[in-house]
Design an enzyme around this catalytic site. Structure first.
Site, PDB file in Angstrom:
ATOM      1  CB  ILE A 165      -0.953  -0.027   1.223  1.00 22.76           C
ATOM      2  CG1 ILE A 165      -2.172   0.834   0.974  1.00 22.76           C
ATOM      3  CG2 ILE A 165      -0.240   0.376   2.501  1.00 22.76           C
ATOM      4  CD1 ILE A 165      -3.314   0.584   1.958  1.00 22.76           C
ATOM      5  CG  ASN A 200      11.849  -5.494   7.541  1.00 19.63           C
ATOM      6  OD1 ASN A 200      13.055  -5.437   7.324  1.00 19.63           O
ATOM      7  ND2 ASN A 200      10.978  -4.747   6.884  1.00 19.63           N
ATOM      8  CD  GLN A 227       7.565  -9.145  11.713  1.00 18.65           C
ATOM      9  OE1 GLN A 227       8.508  -9.549  12.403  1.00 18.65           O
ATOM     10  NE2 GLN A 227       6.584  -9.925  11.301  1.00 18.65           N
ATOM     11  CG  HIS A 276       5.443  -9.226   5.530  1.00 22.01           C
ATOM     12  ND1 HIS A 276       5.144  -9.305   6.873  1.00 22.01           N
ATOM     13  CD2 HIS A 276       6.108  -8.062   5.373  1.00 22.01           C
ATOM     14  CE1 HIS A 276       5.598  -8.224   7.497  1.00 22.01           C
ATOM     15  NE2 HIS A 276       6.202  -7.449   6.605  1.00 22.01           N
ATOM     16  CG  HIS A 291       8.988  -6.071   2.157  1.00 29.38           C
ATOM     17  ND1 HIS A 291       8.190  -4.958   2.222  1.00 29.38           N
ATOM     18  CD2 HIS A 291       9.089  -6.534   3.419  1.00 29.38           C
ATOM     19  CE1 HIS A 291       7.820  -4.752   3.486  1.00 29.38           C
ATOM     20  NE2 HIS A 291       8.355  -5.692   4.231  1.00 29.38           N
TER      21      HIS A 291
HETATM   22  P1  5GP Z   1       7.028  -4.636   7.542  1.00 33.51           P
HETATM   23  O1  5GP Z   1       7.307  -3.223   7.979  1.00 33.51           O
HETATM   24  O2  5GP Z   1       6.244  -5.391   8.587  1.00 33.51           O
HETATM   25  O3  5GP Z   1       8.232  -5.384   7.050  1.00 33.51           O
HETATM   26  O4  5GP Z   1       6.114  -4.499   6.257  1.00 33.51           O
HETATM   27  C1  5GP Z   1       4.747  -4.306   6.310  1.00 33.51           C
HETATM   28  C2  5GP Z   1       4.336  -3.737   4.986  1.00 33.51           C
HETATM   29  O5  5GP Z   1       2.945  -3.870   4.847  1.00 33.51           O
HETATM   30  C3  5GP Z   1       4.662  -2.245   4.816  1.00 33.51           C
HETATM   31  O6  5GP Z   1       5.506  -2.067   3.691  1.00 33.51           O
HETATM   32  C4  5GP Z   1       3.287  -1.604   4.628  1.00 33.51           C
HETATM   33  O7  5GP Z   1       3.296  -0.546   3.702  1.00 33.51           O
HETATM   34  C5  5GP Z   1       2.445  -2.772   4.162  1.00 33.51           C
HETATM   35  N1  5GP Z   1       1.037  -2.679   4.536  1.00 33.51           N
HETATM   36  C6  5GP Z   1       0.535  -2.375   5.772  1.00 33.51           C
HETATM   37  N2  5GP Z   1      -0.799  -2.404   5.755  1.00 33.51           N
HETATM   38  C7  5GP Z   1      -1.163  -2.719   4.471  1.00 33.51           C
HETATM   39  C8  5GP Z   1      -2.432  -2.900   3.839  1.00 33.51           C
HETATM   40  O8  5GP Z   1      -3.499  -2.774   4.437  1.00 33.51           O
HETATM   41  N3  5GP Z   1      -2.420  -3.229   2.524  1.00 33.51           N
HETATM   42  C9  5GP Z   1      -1.246  -3.387   1.827  1.00 33.51           C
HETATM   43  N4  5GP Z   1      -1.360  -3.710   0.532  1.00 33.51           N
HETATM   44  N5  5GP Z   1      -0.044  -3.234   2.401  1.00 33.51           N
HETATM   45  C10 5GP Z   1       0.009  -2.901   3.713  1.00 33.51           C
END
Ligand code: 5GP
Length: 111
Positions: A29, A84, A91, A97, A99
């Site tokens: 997003i 992460n 994270q 997840h 990326h």
């Molecule tokens: P993290 O920071 O946990 O490694 O990555 C989480 C990712 O999820 C972030 O890049 C953030 O932009 C994405 N994200 C969070 N909420 C949503 C959502 O509701 N929809 C989508 N498509 N991505 C999300």
């Protein structure tokens, strides 16, 4: 329940680019590169820390899906896969997840 579980269950929308019985891939997003896709297992695993022996094939499968998506996105010049794990790594969603980032030069070391 995490936001990613809600995406899996179609409770909230996402731009889904790939799905099979084991995993789901959708556009981030808040994209940090022209291609920024998240690939997640459908199984609820909070992080790399929480993986167990039984997840070995699942993680291998996810990497083959990442390879396919990278190809479909035209990332033949290179891409990065980032996971992460935990607070210090930043994270924010406690559902494992990966990326997939590409479409621009990616600096190293990361921030
Ligand atoms: P993290 O920071 O946990 O490694 O990555 C989480 C990712 O999820 C972030 O890049 C953030 O932009 C994405 N994200 C969070 N909420 C949503 C959502 O509701 N929809 C989508 N498509 N991505 C999300």
């Amino acid at each position: 329940m995490t936001i990613f579980k809600k995406i899996i269950d179609r409770e909230i929308p996402a731009d889904i680019v790939f799905e099979d019985d084991q995993c789901l891939a959708f556009r981030d997003i808040s994209p940090q590169a022209p291609t920024h896709i998240l690939v997640i297992p459908k199984k609820e695993i909070s992080a790399v820390d929480a993986l167990s022996e039984e997840d070995e094939a699942l993680v291998g499968h996810i990497f083959l899906v990442i390879r396919k998506i990278a190809k479909d996105e035209g990332l033949s010049n290179g891409f990065r896969v980032v996971t992460n794990n935990g607070l210090l790594a930043g994270q924010t969603v406690p559902h494992l997840h990966f990326h997939l980032l590409g479409g621009r030069p990616l600096n190293w070391p990361p921030g």
